[in-house]
Design a protein around this motif. Structure first.
Motif, PDB file in Angstrom:
ATOM      1  N   ILE A 270       0.615  -1.053   0.376  1.00 21.23           N
ATOM      2  CA  ILE A 270      -0.332  -0.532   0.196  1.00 21.23           C
ATOM      3  C   ILE A 270       0.382   1.716   0.199  1.00 21.23           C
ATOM      4  N   LEU A 271       0.456   1.578  -0.885  1.00 25.02           N
ATOM      5  CA  LEU A 271       1.419   3.150  -0.847  1.00 25.02           C
ATOM      6  C   LEU A 271       0.423   4.320  -0.925  1.00 25.02           C
ATOM      7  N   HIS A 272       0.129   4.945   0.047  1.00 30.24           N
ATOM      8  CA  HIS A 272      -0.482   6.073   0.555  1.00 30.24           C
ATOM      9  C   HIS A 272       0.370   7.452   0.457  1.00 30.24           C
ATOM     10  N   GLU A 273      -0.681   8.742   0.158  1.00 31.65           N
ATOM     11  CA  GLU A 273      -0.015  10.457  -0.607  1.00 31.65           C
ATOM     12  C   GLU A 273       1.103   9.805  -1.917  1.00 31.65           C
ATOM     13  N   ALA A 274       1.258   8.746  -2.885  1.00 30.58           N
ATOM     14  CA  ALA A 274       2.066   9.063  -3.664  1.00 30.58           C
ATOM     15  C   ALA A 274       2.615   9.956  -4.771  1.00 30.58           C
ATOM     16  N   GLN A 275       1.856  11.095  -4.172  1.00 32.96           N
ATOM     17  CA  GLN A 275       1.855  12.151  -5.445  1.00 32.96           C
ATOM     18  C   GLN A 275       3.657  12.223  -4.907  1.00 32.96           C
ATOM     19  N   TRP A 276       4.093  12.484  -3.321  1.00 35.57           N
ATOM     20  CA  TRP A 276       5.322  12.984  -3.374  1.00 35.57           C
ATOM     21  C   TRP A 276       6.402  12.188  -3.619  1.00 35.57           C
ATOM     22  N   MET A 277       5.683  11.387  -4.342  1.00 37.55           N
ATOM     23  CA  MET A 277       7.635  10.478  -4.480  1.00 37.55           C
ATOM     24  C   MET A 277       7.877  10.588  -5.696  1.00 37.55           C
ATOM     25  N   ASP A 278       9.553  10.035  -5.617  1.00 32.62           N
ATOM     26  CA  ASP A 278      10.498  10.930  -6.716  1.00 32.62           C
ATOM     27  C   ASP A 278      10.471   9.847  -8.124  1.00 32.62           C
ATOM     28  N   LEU A 279      11.277   9.831  -8.933  1.00 32.86           N
ATOM     29  CA  LEU A 279      11.000   9.464  -9.866  1.00 32.86           C
ATOM     30  C   LEU A 279      11.149   7.936  -9.971  1.00 32.86           C
ATOM     31  N   GLN A 280      12.892   7.982  -8.781  1.00 30.20           N
ATOM     32  CA  GLN A 280      13.400   6.489  -8.655  1.00 30.20           C
ATOM     33  C   GLN A 280      12.449   5.824  -7.976  1.00 30.20           C
ATOM     34  N   SER A 281      11.546   6.125  -7.214  1.00 29.04           N
ATOM     35  CA  SER A 281      11.051   5.178  -6.153  1.00 29.04           C
ATOM     36  C   SER A 281       9.735   4.804  -7.236  1.00 29.04           C
ATOM     37  N   TRP A 282       9.259   5.564  -8.758  1.00 25.91           N
ATOM     38  CA  TRP A 282       8.607   5.212  -9.666  1.00 25.91           C
ATOM     39  C   TRP A 282       9.011   4.158 -10.362  1.00 25.91           C
ATOM     40  N   GLU A 283      10.207   4.419 -11.061  1.00 27.04           N
ATOM     41  CA  GLU A 283      10.994   2.995 -11.547  1.00 27.04           C
ATOM     42  C   GLU A 283      10.437   2.143 -10.312  1.00 27.04           C
ATOM     43  N   LEU A 284      11.421   2.151  -9.006  1.00 27.00           N
ATOM     44  CA  LEU A 284      10.789   1.191  -8.564  1.00 27.00           C
ATOM     45  C   LEU A 284       9.929   0.341  -8.161  1.00 27.00           C
ATOM     46  N   LEU A 285       8.853   0.876  -8.263  1.00 35.50           N
ATOM     47  CA  LEU A 285       7.863   0.617  -7.950  1.00 35.50           C
ATOM     48  C   LEU A 285       7.028  -0.096  -9.467  1.00 35.50           C
ATOM     49  N   TRP A 286       7.193   0.504 -11.053  1.00 36.01           N
ATOM     50  CA  TRP A 286       7.018  -0.560 -11.842  1.00 36.01           C
ATOM     51  C   TRP A 286       7.855  -1.973 -11.856  1.00 36.01           C
ATOM     52  N   ASP A 287       8.895  -1.718 -11.559  1.00 41.61           N
ATOM     53  CA  ASP A 287       9.675  -3.087 -11.446  1.00 41.61           C
ATOM     54  C   ASP A 287       8.983  -3.962 -10.665  1.00 41.61           C
ATOM     55  N   ILE A 288       8.228  -3.505  -9.647  1.00 45.17           N
ATOM     56  CA  ILE A 288       7.720  -4.188  -8.493  1.00 45.17           C
ATOM     57  C   ILE A 288       6.917  -4.875  -9.790  1.00 45.17           C
TER      58      ILE A 288
END
Length: 461
Positions: A75-93
């Motif tokens: 669960i990721l809450h308030e995901a709009q604050w994530m940086d690009l590397q975090s989004w790339e990690l989430l994509w991989d997962i």
């Protein structure tokens, strides 16, 4: 933390030495620095990218292993604050761990800090397993359920239609509005529960305008805030200036000279502090961050509520508060040299007035260099561009920025652009750095050959 990571890795039959990879995110001992750092800049960048990839693969294996044993939800809450590397990690997962259910709670696309982050979200949405739900206001029936939830009384079995429809009309189904209006109605005392368990107003002529708190969220929060304990109000104002998440010990640093306030909150007994906070926080603005049990950490449940409270203070109050917080973190940094404090120091100096322009620049320079040294090119570029923009738009003496400093800024910004594969901007800033140092790139291959040979000869002596 390192010991717990090693135990977790051992349980899922991963080598314990891989715990070192987590040093990228949570340095086990910031004073030592990362053990993998090379003296060669290009090698450092390559090593950092390799370790990030290794950490990504390790996290995917960990989640896959856990998901085989039991149902796993991320669960990721308030995901709009994530940086690009975090989004790339989430994509991989998301693309390689189909057994893991992922729920992402986020604000609209315009809330993301960069176009790259917004594009990363769109990329995840295109996965075949993904679907999106846009949360709208409550329906009338959902509003009724929210009223029941907000008015905990076992005697209540139903509601007078007039109550439900008036609350729905005035709230437009907004959950916070609904809850606020219900609490306001409850506090008027103009209600009763009949023999059938139906909640009714005392008279059919009851005027709901009497319980209307305000036409917008700001007015609702202000009205709620005014009903809170005065010392708790002061605590909230300091907390909202510190940030969305804060340590209660930091807040009490600024309340220590207020008579009776430490005694009221039973500080420094953290268990008692937590109990008192729950008592005085009648509207549930805060909740304790359980993920950090060794520290008494709280956060605002809503960023909107925090901004509303923040806006209640005058500009001069906010600036003075940010100045005090920045100076407090500076003192901590001098003692601990923790790099995590550098960003906090800059963020708070940035909210002070122009009398502290020099402090703003110096703290921003340290933050930009920190991200450069940690091989985080996106953050380094963002902060160095802010630094140049700030310097170019302000009237600090040119003596305040020695040529060597400005040359270093351009060099590190150029290298950061190079790591992002933005070669044109990398070349631009590296040339500017050389020009400031009165060096010139050779204009043809013969000059380049002779210059290189001369440099090799000089270094060989």
């Amino acid at each position: 933390f390192e010991v717990r990571v090693k135990k977790a890795l051992t349980k899922i039959r991963e080598p314990a030495y891989l715990s070192n990879l987590f040093d990228i995110i949570f340095p086990f001992d910031p004073r030592k620095g990362a053990s993998f750092v090379s003296t060669n800049a290009s090698l450092r960048a390559a090593q950092a990218q390799i370790r990030i990839k290794e950490l990504t693969e390790l996290l995917k294996r960990m989640l896959t292993t856990v998901a085989r044993a039991r149902k796993t939800v991320l669960i990721l809450h308030e995901a709009q604050w994530m940086d690009l590397q975090s989004w790339e990690l989430l994509w991989d997962i998301a693309s390689s761990c189909p057994q893991v259910a992922i729920f992402i709670f986020s604000r609209p696309d315009r809330s993301y800090e960069s176009v790259d982050c917004a594009n990363a979200v769109k990329k995840i949405k295109r996965l075949t397993r993904a679907f999106s739900i846009t949360i709208e206001g409550f329906s009338v029936e959902e509003t009724k359920q929210m009223i029941l939830h907000s008015w905990p009384d076992q005697r209540i079995k139903s509601f007078m239609d007039k109550i439900v429809h008036n609350v729905y009309k005035r709230s437009n189904g907004n959950p916070l509005y609904v809850r606020s209006l219900v609490l306001a109605l409850k506090e008027t005392g103009q209600w009763r529960i009949d023999d059938q368990g139906c909640l009714c107003t005392l008279t059919n002529e009851f005027n709901f305008d009497k319980v209307v708190i305000g036409g917008d969220l700001q007015n609702i929060v202000v009205a709620q805030f005014d009903r809170l304990n005065r010392n708790f109000q002061l605590l909230l104002k300091i907390a909202c200036a510190i940030g969305q998440r804060f340590l209660i010990s930091d807040v009490f640093q600024f309340l220590s000279e207020m008579p009776g306030i430490l005694e009221q909150f039973k500080y420094p007994n953290f268990d008692e502090v937590c109990r008192v906070m729950m008592e005085v926080d009648k509207y549930g603005y805060l909740h304790r961050v359980i993920a950090e049990p060794e520290r008494m950490c709280f956060e605002f449940k809503s960023a909107v509520v925090r901004r509303c409270i923040y806006s209640m203070m005058m500009d001069s109050q906010r600036q003075q508060l940010h100045l005090s917080i920045a100076q407090y973190y500076e003192e901590q940094y001098e003692r601990t040299k923790s790099p995590a404090l550098l960003t906090l120091i800059y963020e708070h100096y940035n909210e002070t007035d122009d009398a502290y322009a020099a402090k703003k620049v110096k703290s921003l320079e340290k933050v930009a260099h920190f991200y450069y040294a940690k091989h985080m090119p996106n953050e380094a570029v963002k902060h160095y561009e802010s630094l140049f923009g700030w310097v170019n738009s302000n009237t600090l003496s040119s003596d305040f920025f020695p040529v060597s400093n400005r040359a270093t800024w351009h060099r590190e910004l150029g290298e950061s652009y190079f790591r992002r594969r933005d070669l044109e901007k990398a070349k631009e800033h590296l040339n500017l750095s050389l020009n400031l140092l009165e060096c010139r790139l050779p204009s043809n291959k013969i000059q380049l050959f002779l210059q290189t040979k001369k440099e090799i000869t000089m270094r060989a002596r």
